[in-house]
Design a protein around this motif. Sequence first.
Motif, mmCIF file in Angstrom:
data_model
loop_
_atom_site.group_PDB
_atom_site.id
_atom_site.type_symbol
_atom_site.label_atom_id
_atom_site.label_comp_id
_atom_site.label_asym_id
_atom_site.label_seq_id
_atom_site.Cartn_x
_atom_site.Cartn_y
_atom_site.Cartn_z
ATOM 1 N N UNK A 1 0.826 -1.210 0.000
ATOM 2 C CA UNK A 1 0.000 0.000 0.000
ATOM 3 C C UNK A 1 0.856 1.254 0.000
ATOM 4 N N UNK A 2 0.474 2.178 -0.860
ATOM 5 C CA UNK A 2 1.179 3.458 -0.935
ATOM 6 C C UNK A 2 0.600 4.419 0.097
ATOM 7 N N UNK A 3 1.316 5.477 0.351
ATOM 8 C CA UNK A 3 0.872 6.460 1.343
ATOM 9 C C UNK A 3 -0.443 7.107 0.925
ATOM 10 N N UNK A 4 -0.708 7.212 -0.381
ATOM 11 C CA UNK A 4 -1.922 7.843 -0.855
ATOM 12 C C UNK A 4 -3.175 6.999 -0.637
ATOM 13 N N UNK A 5 -3.008 5.741 -0.283
ATOM 14 C CA UNK A 5 -4.157 4.873 -0.080
ATOM 15 C C UNK A 5 -4.773 5.042 1.295
ATOM 16 N N UNK A 6 -4.093 5.732 2.163
ATOM 17 C CA UNK A 6 -4.634 6.050 3.484
ATOM 18 C C UNK A 6 -4.931 7.536 3.472
ATOM 19 N N UNK A 7 -6.168 7.910 3.776
ATOM 20 C CA UNK A 7 -6.533 9.315 3.704
ATOM 21 C C UNK A 7 -7.304 9.735 4.944
ATOM 22 N N UNK A 8 -7.367 11.029 5.135
ATOM 23 C CA UNK A 8 -8.129 11.587 6.240
ATOM 24 C C UNK A 8 -9.477 12.046 5.709
ATOM 25 N N UNK B 1 -7.996 -1.904 3.125
ATOM 26 C CA UNK B 1 -8.862 -2.860 3.825
ATOM 27 C C UNK B 1 -10.215 -3.027 3.136
ATOM 28 N N UNK B 2 -10.484 -2.227 2.110
ATOM 29 C CA UNK B 2 -11.764 -2.272 1.415
ATOM 30 C C UNK B 2 -11.766 -3.342 0.324
ATOM 31 N N UNK B 3 -12.971 -3.834 0.006
ATOM 32 C CA UNK B 3 -13.124 -4.908 -0.972
ATOM 33 C C UNK B 3 -12.617 -4.507 -2.350
ATOM 34 N N UNK B 4 -12.870 -3.268 -2.771
ATOM 35 C CA UNK B 4 -12.454 -2.836 -4.099
ATOM 36 C C UNK B 4 -10.941 -2.814 -4.260
ATOM 37 N N UNK B 5 -10.197 -2.812 -3.155
ATOM 38 C CA UNK B 5 -8.744 -2.894 -3.222
ATOM 39 C C UNK B 5 -8.260 -4.319 -3.000
ATOM 40 N N UNK B 6 -8.883 -5.015 -2.044
ATOM 41 C CA UNK B 6 -8.439 -6.368 -1.679
ATOM 42 C C UNK B 6 -8.661 -7.400 -2.779
ATOM 43 N N UNK B 7 -9.848 -7.387 -3.404
ATOM 44 C CA UNK B 7 -10.200 -8.426 -4.380
ATOM 45 C C UNK B 7 -9.210 -8.484 -5.545
ATOM 46 N N UNK C 1 -12.942 13.653 7.307
ATOM 47 C CA UNK C 1 -13.642 14.170 8.484
ATOM 48 C C UNK C 1 -12.949 13.787 9.784
ATOM 49 N N UNK C 2 -11.630 13.883 9.775
ATOM 50 C CA UNK C 2 -10.869 13.627 10.978
ATOM 51 C C UNK C 2 -10.603 12.160 11.260
ATOM 52 N N UNK C 3 -11.114 11.254 10.446
ATOM 53 C CA UNK C 3 -10.885 9.825 10.647
ATOM 54 C C UNK C 3 -9.911 9.319 9.597
ATOM 55 N N UNK C 4 -9.044 8.401 10.000
ATOM 56 C CA UNK C 4 -8.133 7.799 9.047
ATOM 57 C C UNK C 4 -8.884 6.694 8.314
ATOM 58 N N UNK C 5 -8.868 6.754 6.987
ATOM 59 C CA UNK C 5 -9.565 5.772 6.165
ATOM 60 C C UNK C 5 -8.524 5.008 5.363
ATOM 61 N N UNK C 6 -8.428 3.705 5.574
ATOM 62 C CA UNK C 6 -7.442 2.873 4.903
ATOM 63 C C UNK C 6 -8.112 2.132 3.745
#
Length: 109
Positions: free
Chosen positions: A5-12, A22-28, A14-19
């Motif tokens: 995973x690149x750094x751009x795949x984790x984003x903020x 871990x989502x299906x559209x990335x994992x599959x 509304x103040x929450x870190x979104x990875x």
Amino acid sequence: MWLEPAAGLVSMQLGKVFDHTKEEYFRVPLEQGQSHWSEPYKDIVGANTLVTDILIPVGAMGMALFTGWFVPKARYQGSRLGTFIYLFILRWLVPIALIIIFLNSLNII
């Protein structure tokens, strides 16, 4: 390696870190060894075809025709020869190239 995973795949958001990793559209696709995230998903409504094969070339053609034919020559800065070459390309070569791209994307040529 592209699997990490690149750094751009984790984003903020509304103040929450979104990875995204871990989502299906990335994992599959990752599990199937495919390089593009949308490969296993089908475009059942044809939105991808509509946008990439029709709307983008038609929009580019509209911008080229408007800019080449309707924007006053006084708006262009530079030499007269440069303006002539620019307008010739924009008025004639760009539309021909876009028509070829449009017909090719629809498998007509």
